[in-house]
Enzyme design. Structure first.
Site, PDB file in Angstrom:
ATOM      1  N   GLU A 116       0.774  -1.112  -0.051  1.00  0.00           N
ATOM      2  CA  GLU A 116      -0.091   0.130  -0.037  1.00  0.00           C
ATOM      3  C   GLU A 116       0.936   1.237  -0.149  1.00  0.00           C
ATOM      4  OE1 GLU A 116      -2.699  -0.260   3.320  1.00  0.00           O
ATOM      5  OE2 GLU A 116      -3.429  -2.115   2.758  1.00  0.00           O
ATOM      6  N   GLU A 183      -8.633   1.633  -4.169  1.00  0.00           N
ATOM      7  CA  GLU A 183      -9.624   1.248  -3.370  1.00  0.00           C
ATOM      8  C   GLU A 183     -10.478   2.731  -2.805  1.00  0.00           C
ATOM      9  OE1 GLU A 183      -8.672  -1.395  -0.287  1.00  0.00           O
ATOM     10  OE2 GLU A 183     -10.395  -1.229   0.627  1.00  0.00           O
TER      11      GLU A 183
HETATM   12  O1  KIV Z   1      -6.232  -7.130   1.225  1.00  0.00           O
HETATM   13  C1  KIV Z   1      -6.946  -7.219   0.352  1.00  0.00           C
HETATM   14  O2  KIV Z   1      -7.682  -8.019   0.348  1.00  0.00           O
HETATM   15  C2  KIV Z   1      -6.785  -5.969  -0.633  1.00  0.00           C
HETATM   16  C3  KIV Z   1      -7.903  -6.045  -1.528  1.00  0.00           C
HETATM   17  C4  KIV Z   1      -9.368  -5.509  -0.991  1.00  0.00           C
HETATM   18  C5  KIV Z   1      -7.611  -5.169  -3.120  1.00  0.00           C
HETATM   19  O3  KIV Z   1      -5.953  -5.450  -0.612  1.00  0.00           O
END
Ligand code: KIV
Length: 267
Positions: A116, A183
């Site tokens: 991220e 997201e």
């Molecule tokens: O952790 C996860 O499942 C994700 C998705 C929502 C993209 O990052």
């Protein structure tokens, strides 16, 4: 059906051809098999497993050891799909950690990793790409920051946030990411990023105009016990069905009526 293994390049080529990408999370062997048999080209061992499998309140509790355990299980399905895995909370704070932990996930069976962040993690992204590991970006609402941010908020409404998202998306694409998850990004900003960068965008709660969509599989199937996010409009009810099947079986057992071949489980 073409049975060639899906690679990061194959996903990039899908964007070039205007083909939409349907991606889902998989945390175990049977789910990875099932989704692969359904033709899903990108499977993510997401750190969302902390909430939907391990019962944590958010993803910040997930450890590298837990990620490796679930990556190994999903990888045993040997999917045709590209199998990506999340670098969990604080696992890529430094360049050395990012490269070492990405290698650990690859050793467990991942074929790509996701982290991220945007310009704030560019040295880490470059180190992962330089190690030959395909990198999937993640911008917008960053679940690993949920505690700092006090909830899951939509991103890109205000001009500075909008501009920061564009700059982050440009930077990730230039650093060699093969795709980026968006997201909870406002749909107009998600559309703008999708048109602007050469790599696929995978939306989650970011409107219909991304190059593909990604969902948490238990949300799609109706298996998440507590909460289904608003953006999951199309979904099954497998949790309710499973409860009915178990309740019927328990009743048969407690009434000492042997289940017989041909007994139909409840619909
Ligand atoms: O952790 C996860 O499942 C994700 C998705 C929502 C993209 O990052």
């Amino acid at each position: 059906m073409n049975s060639a293994k899906i690679t990061a390049d194959a996903l990039r080529a899908m964007k070039a051809r205007g083909e939409k990408i349907a991606a889902l999370t998989a945390y175990d062997h049977p789910t990875a098999r099932l989704l692969d048999e359904a033709g899903v080209p990108l499977l993510l061992v997401g750190d969302s497993l902390g909430m939907v499998v391990l019962g944590y309140p958010d993803t910040t509790f997930v450890t590298m050891a837990e990620m490796e355990h679930h990556v190994r299980a999903a990888a045993r399905a040997q999917p045709r799909a590209l199998l990506a895995a999340d670098l969990p909370y604080h696992s890529c704070d430094t360049v050395a950690d990012a490269a070492a932990n990405a290698r650990r996930l690859v050793a467990a069976g991942a074929e790509a990793v996701k982290a991220e962040g945007g310009r704030d993690i560019l040295p880490q992204v470059r180190a992962i790409v330089a190690a030959g590991i395909p990198f999937l970006g993640h911008l917008g609402m960053l679940p690993q920051r949920v505690r700092e941010e006090g909830g899951y908020h939509v991103k890109g409404k205000a001009a500075p946030e909008h501009l920061a998202l564009l700059a982050d998306a440009d930077a990730l694409a230039a650093a060699g990411a093969f795709a980026v998850v968006l997201e909870l990004v406002t749909p107009p900003v998600a559309r703008e990023i999708t048109r602007r960068i050469p790599i696929p965008t995978l939306g989650i709660g970011s409107g219909p105009d991304c190059d593909g969509q990604i969902l948490v599989t238990p949300d799609l199937l109706g298996l998440s016990p507590d909460y289904i996010p608003k953006h999951v409009k199309f979904r099954g009810h497998l949790g309710e069905q499973a409860r009915d099947i178990v309740a019927t079986w328990r009743e048969m057992v407690t009434r000492r009526r042997e289940p017989a071949v041909g007994d139909a489980p409840p619909k």
